[in-house]
Structure formats: C-alpha cells, structure tokens
Design an enzyme around this catalytic site. Structure first.
Site, PDB file in Angstrom:
ATOM      1  N   TYR A   1       0.815  -1.218   0.000  1.00 12.55           N
ATOM      2  CA  TYR A   1       0.000   0.000   0.000  1.00 12.55           C
ATOM      3  C   TYR A   1       0.849   1.270   0.000  1.00 12.55           C
ATOM      4  O   TYR A   1       0.561   2.190  -0.759  1.00 12.55           O
ATOM      5  CB  TYR A   1      -0.983  -0.013   1.167  1.00 12.55           C
ATOM      6  CG  TYR A   1      -2.321  -0.613   0.812  1.00 12.55           C
ATOM      7  CD1 TYR A   1      -2.450  -1.535  -0.224  1.00 12.55           C
ATOM      8  CD2 TYR A   1      -3.467  -0.272   1.504  1.00 12.55           C
ATOM      9  CE1 TYR A   1      -3.656  -2.088  -0.549  1.00 12.55           C
ATOM     10  CE2 TYR A   1      -4.688  -0.825   1.182  1.00 12.55           C
ATOM     11  CZ  TYR A   1      -4.780  -1.727   0.161  1.00 12.55           C
ATOM     12  OH  TYR A   1      -5.987  -2.267  -0.166  1.00 12.55           O
TER      13      TYR A   1
ATOM     14  N   GLU B   1       1.163   6.208  -7.108  1.00 17.73           N
ATOM     15  CA  GLU B   1       0.059   7.102  -7.458  1.00 17.73           C
ATOM     16  C   GLU B   1       0.491   8.562  -7.363  1.00 17.73           C
ATOM     17  O   GLU B   1       0.103   9.385  -8.193  1.00 17.73           O
ATOM     18  CB  GLU B   1      -1.138   6.829  -6.557  1.00 17.73           C
ATOM     19  CG  GLU B   1      -1.792   5.497  -6.841  1.00 17.73           C
ATOM     20  CD  GLU B   1      -2.663   5.000  -5.708  1.00 17.73           C
ATOM     21  OE1 GLU B   1      -2.829   5.725  -4.703  1.00 17.73           O
ATOM     22  OE2 GLU B   1      -3.192   3.880  -5.832  1.00 17.73           O
TER      23      GLU B   1
END
Length: 190
Positions: A156, A163
């Site tokens: 994550y 991102e």
C-alpha cells in the site's frame, strides 16, 4: 405429505456461498490474466513492454475494476462481512485513477508508473481473491492467510508512492501542455 425440503445446494446459505465463490473466481481469473500477461510481456519485450502496458491490458483492467464495484453492494446487502468505508475508499481511489486519470490522458498511459501501479494492484487482488474464494468453501492455508493479512503492509505505501508519481507526471504534463499552447498562440500573433 411433509414439508418440502430443498436440496442442500439450493438452500440460501449455499446459494450465497456459490455466488461469492464464482464472483471471487472470476475476479481471480481476471487479475491473474493481467499479471501473467504483464509478466510474459516483460520477459518477451523487456523494458519496451512497460510503455504499452495500458494498451495491452487496459480493457481487462477496466472490466475487473468495474466488476469490483459489486463488492460495495455485497457489503451493503450483507453478503460479505467487510467494512464498507475502507472498501469504498479503496475502490473509489482505483476508479478515479484508472478511469478519471489514466484512461483520459493518452500521453500518461505510456509511463512506467502505470505498469508498476497495475502490478501492485493485481498482486494484492490476486492474493485477496484467492484467500476469499477458498475461505467461502472452508479451505484455509496458513501461508495464504498470512499473505492476505500482511502483503498490503509493504505494498500500500508503494501504491501511494506510485500514485503520487503518476499525479506528478499528470500535473507536469498538463502544465507543459498549457505553456506550449500559450507559446504557440504568441508565435501565431507575431
């Protein structure tokens, strides 16, 4: 004549489990196809395969992410026993990035960060859907349970980093496009 007894496989609990098993199986097949395709392309074409990842597997990725929106309905209706808000945030993030950013900007689709992001997403989803699929039928593997519960911890943060890089590329490209547009307008006036 006694009451009508349904066969075991038609009873509501088994129908729900059969539906969830099929749903998880379809998602697993989609995500494993994507990851296998990306891996095979990487070994066949090397770094060149990363540039056209979106063109090669973008459609299947969009279908898998669209189908995954059913999970919100599953949780809301009570078919799945997960928390709604975290799943909503995860799916919203992926849908916004995939449909709102990657699909809408062709120039950004060729960046390596798209390939990295797809690898992380599919790796997580393959483990999650395999674990969920086997849990529905009552099968438990210690290694798979451990992976399902801990794999997200390192991945994550890497996804957030990827991102962030993607949004930086997207923002820089948009600024460069605006500057080039203003420059070309100034040259036409001269």
């Amino acid at each position: 004549m006694g009451p009508l007894v349904l066969p075991t496989w038609l009873q509501p609990r088994y129908r729900k489990n059969a539906y969830l098993f099929i749903y998880y199986l379809i998602q697993f097949c989609g995500h494993s196809w994507i990851l296998t395709n990306m891996t095979a392309r990487l070994f066949s074409f090397g770094k060149d395969s990363m540039a056209d990842t979106f063109y090669a597997i973008g459609l299947v990725m969009r279908v898998c992410q669209s189908v995954s929106l059913l999970e919100l309905l599953h949780i809301y209706v009570g078919i799945e026993s997960n928390h709604l808000f975290p799943r909503f945030l995860q799916l919203t993030e992926r849908v916004v990035i995939l449909f709102g950013v990657i699909t809408s900007q062709e120039e950004i689709q060729e960046k390596y960060v798209v390939c990295v992001l797809f690898i992380f997403w599919n790796l997580l989803d393959m483990v999650r859907y395999t674990y969920s699929m086997l849990s529905v039928v009552g099968i438990s593997y210690t290694v798979l349970t451990w992976l399902s519960q801990t794999l997200w911890m390192p991945i994550y943060p890497l996804c957030v980093l990827a991102e962030g890089m993607y949004f930086t590329y997207s923002h820089l490209y948009a600024e460069r496009k605006d500057v080039l547009r203003v420059f070309s307008v100034k040259q036409k006036k001269m």
